[in-house]
Write an enzyme that holds these catalytic residues in place. Structure first.
Site, PDB file in Angstrom:
ATOM      1  CG  HIS A  65       3.430  -5.599  -4.560  1.00  0.00           C
ATOM      2  ND1 HIS A  65       2.921  -5.182  -3.352  1.00  0.00           N
ATOM      3  CD2 HIS A  65       4.079  -4.527  -5.075  1.00  0.00           C
ATOM      4  CE1 HIS A  65       3.237  -3.921  -3.151  1.00  0.00           C
ATOM      5  NE2 HIS A  65       3.946  -3.503  -4.184  1.00  0.00           N
ATOM      6  N   GLY A 117       0.875  -1.162   0.000  1.00  0.00           N
ATOM      7  CA  GLY A 117       0.000   0.000   0.000  1.00  0.00           C
ATOM      8  C   GLY A 117       0.911   1.210   0.000  1.00  0.00           C
ATOM      9  CD  GLU A 118       1.514   4.821  -1.970  1.00  0.00           C
ATOM     10  OE1 GLU A 118       2.588   5.308  -1.562  1.00  0.00           O
ATOM     11  OE2 GLU A 118       1.416   4.220  -3.050  1.00  0.00           O
ATOM     12  CB  SER A 119       5.295   2.890   3.421  1.00  0.00           C
ATOM     13  OG  SER A 119       5.978   3.947   2.799  1.00  0.00           O
ATOM     14  CB  ILE A 168       4.436  -1.369  -7.549  1.00  0.00           C
ATOM     15  CG1 ILE A 168       3.979  -2.359  -8.629  1.00  0.00           C
ATOM     16  CG2 ILE A 168       3.669  -0.059  -7.659  1.00  0.00           C
ATOM     17  CD1 ILE A 168       2.557  -2.805  -8.504  1.00  0.00           C
ATOM     18  NE  ARG A 169       4.939   5.229  -5.510  1.00  0.00           N
ATOM     19  CZ  ARG A 169       5.360   6.475  -5.262  1.00  0.00           C
ATOM     20  NH1 ARG A 169       5.728   7.248  -6.234  1.00  0.00           N
ATOM     21  NH2 ARG A 169       5.390   6.932  -4.035  1.00  0.00           N
ATOM     22  NE  ARG A 213       8.908   5.534   2.047  1.00  0.00           N
ATOM     23  CZ  ARG A 213       8.195   6.646   1.939  1.00  0.00           C
ATOM     24  NH1 ARG A 213       8.615   7.748   2.501  1.00  0.00           N
ATOM     25  NH2 ARG A 213       7.084   6.648   1.270  1.00  0.00           N
ATOM     26  CD  GLU A 248       0.784  -7.926  -2.377  1.00  0.00           C
ATOM     27  OE1 GLU A 248       1.778  -8.674  -2.246  1.00  0.00           O
ATOM     28  OE2 GLU A 248       0.843  -6.689  -2.215  1.00  0.00           O
ATOM     29  CB  CYS A 296       5.692  -3.304  -1.126  1.00  0.00           C
ATOM     30  SG  CYS A 296       6.119  -1.823  -2.035  1.00  0.00           S
TER      31      CYS A 296
END
Lengths: 198, 295
Positions: free
Chosen positions: A170, A47-49, A134-135, A106, A172, A79
């Site tokens: 990821h 998600g967004e950390s 992803i990023r 990051r 998932e 992630c």
């Protein structure tokens, strides 16, 4: 069957739930700290950390999460989840949950246009794992007791530190359940160990 | 083995990571920081929020690249930006600047009234608006990696976003329950690419994330859209047009995460000040309806 929670504040929650169920465990979406008590393992999803850190702090989940780790229960971070677990995050003064003995950086592969996928070989698990970055963060340094399970381009992207499993990419987002199956085994093993100590 | 960038999994996966979150419109670095602090999962860098675009009239274009750059250097969360429908060069410029997601948006004045962008041609992923499943699958067919309802932007009125999410989800349920021999006729009726109806039939859901957008003005609006099955929420004019943006932004984030916790929503909705005034849709001239832009 072991009970594994997925922190459900934000991010790819549903995909982890499906992976846990496919690996033969019970999945529970965790939105409140009290729910942690009934769990034997926990997944911190992608998600967004930055967002997840703020929400964990705001909902008073930090101490309960640290207690969960102190009880010896396994945690798997993907992630953003890896960033939450790390003892040190480059450019960040304090770690977050800060229990896994690694230093992470990051967004270390660039912005979204640089995001990519690659087949990886993973120690103890096999070849051709479809890894989607992803990023993504990566693990810059590992502590003495950390086992490196996968590298990409000279960077550590999957590692295990005792009860903690941390991953840059990821799993998932793919149909490949090998990493989740590995984590479910870690949880099953830990249940036996915790029982034996009693 | 070399790595592959810009695959469907990489582009759609980025949107998967935004699920359950709030994406906020911002017009400068200061607002971007407030949004990040409040727990936004991404920001949309704009020159003007939709309600100001509506008030100003004239042609609305891509934001000044300086604003986009300023926002990108201010925050560590992803930064999105809007390009006009069909404006190949605005999209390429935003891609070259390294924005994380482009919204091919009806909030801006369309550059092309016939053709949308061929989004599969780009490395950067796109989000597009939709009102029904035909529109949704046409955008996916062009390469959109994320969808959102069109709603009616800049009105502070949730009614159109509700109509669009209900419509899309009802049509997804219908397609998911069809037998394979019914799908081609449904594709014809919806104006939907057949292959995506096959995929929806197999998956039982859309193949990409679908957020709510266009009229979310209060924490309860955000929670309503989650209740109706949105994967997350875009908030445009609502936040920085309110009296206390930081508090308002936090309240929207909390209501989105805990959309079934009504006591909490009551608590966080207290003393938020006056929300944006809002526009009754029937008072809007048909030519002022942004949702009619694109097809």
């Amino acid at each position: 069957m072991v009970k594994i929670g997925v922190l459900g504040l934000q991010g790819a929650v549903r995909e982890h739930v499906q992976a846990i169920e496919a690996a033969g465990a019970v999945a529970i979406i965790v939105k409140h700290a009290e729910q942690l008590k009934e769990l034997e393992g926990l997944v911190l999803p992608g998600g967004e950390s930055t967002t997840m850190q703020r929400l964990i702090d705001r909902y008073g989940m930090m101490e309960p999460l640290r207690q969960f780790a102190a009880d010896g229960k396994p945690i798997f971070g993907t992630c953003a989840g890896l960033i939450l677990l790390a003892k040190n995050v480059i450019g960040q003064q304090t770690p977050h949950i800060g229990v896994m003995d690694v230093i992470v950086e990051r967004n270390s592969f660039g912005r979204q246009v640089d995001s990519f996928e690659i087949p990886l070989s993973i120690k103890n698990m096999g070849e051709n794992f479809p890894a989607i970055f992803i990023r993504a963060p990566h693990i810059v340094t590992v502590g003495p007791n950390v086992e490196v399970l996968a590298n990409y381009d000279g960077r550590v992207v999957l590692a295990k530190d005792g009860q903690f499993l941390g991953c840059s990419f990821h799993p998932e987002l793919t149909e490949d359940q090998r990493i989740m199956a590995y984590f479910v085994q870690m949880v099953e093993q830990s249940v036996l160990t915790i029982l034996a100590k009693r | 083995m070399t790595n592959q960038t810009a695959t469907d999994r990489v582009k759609r996966g980025m949107a998967e990571m935004q699920k359950g979150g709030v994406i906020m419109d911002v017009i400068n670095a200061e607002q971007a920081k407030i949004a990040e602090e409040a727990g936004a999962v991404a920001v949309m860098a704009l020159e003007r929020v939709p309600s100001d675009i509506r008030a100003a009239g004239g042609v609305a274009r891509m934001a000044d690249p300086r604003i986009v750059e300023e926002v990108m250097s201010a925050v560590s969360i992803p930064v999105m930006a809007k390009a006009r429908i069909g404006h190949i060069v605005e999209a390429r410029v935003l891609e070259a600047m390294g924005v994380d997601y482009i919204d091919e948006s009806e909030v801006l004045t369309p550059a092309d009234e016939e053709y949308h962008l061929l989004k599969s041609d780009y490395k950067v992923p796109f989000v597009c608006g939709c009102r029904d499943l035909g529109e949704a699958t046409r955008r996916i067919g062009e390469g959109a990696s994320m969808l959102r309802t069109k709603g009616e932007p800049g009105t502070g009125n949730i009614v159109e976003a509700v109509r669009h999410i209900r419509q899309v989800n009802a049509q997804v349920r219908k397609v998911a329950n069809m037998t394979p021999d019914e799908l081609m006729t449904e594709a014809k009726i919806l104006g939907a690419p057949y292959e995506f109806l096959l995929e929806i039939n197999r998956l039982g859901r859309l193949p990409v994330v679908n957020f709510a957008a266009g009229g979310v003005a209060t924490p309860a609006d955000a929670a309503l859209m989650m209740e109706l099955g949105a994967d997350g929420v875009f908030v445009g004019s609502g936040i920085f047009k309110s009296e206390n943006p930081a508090k308002f932004a936090k309240a929207i984030v909390e209501a989105t995460t805990h959309y079934k916790d009504y006591k909490l929503i009551a608590e966080i909705s207290k003393e938020l000040g006056v929300p944006m005034k809002g526009i009754e849709i029937s008072r809007l001239n048909p030519q002022d309806r942004m949702q009619e832009r694109g097809w």
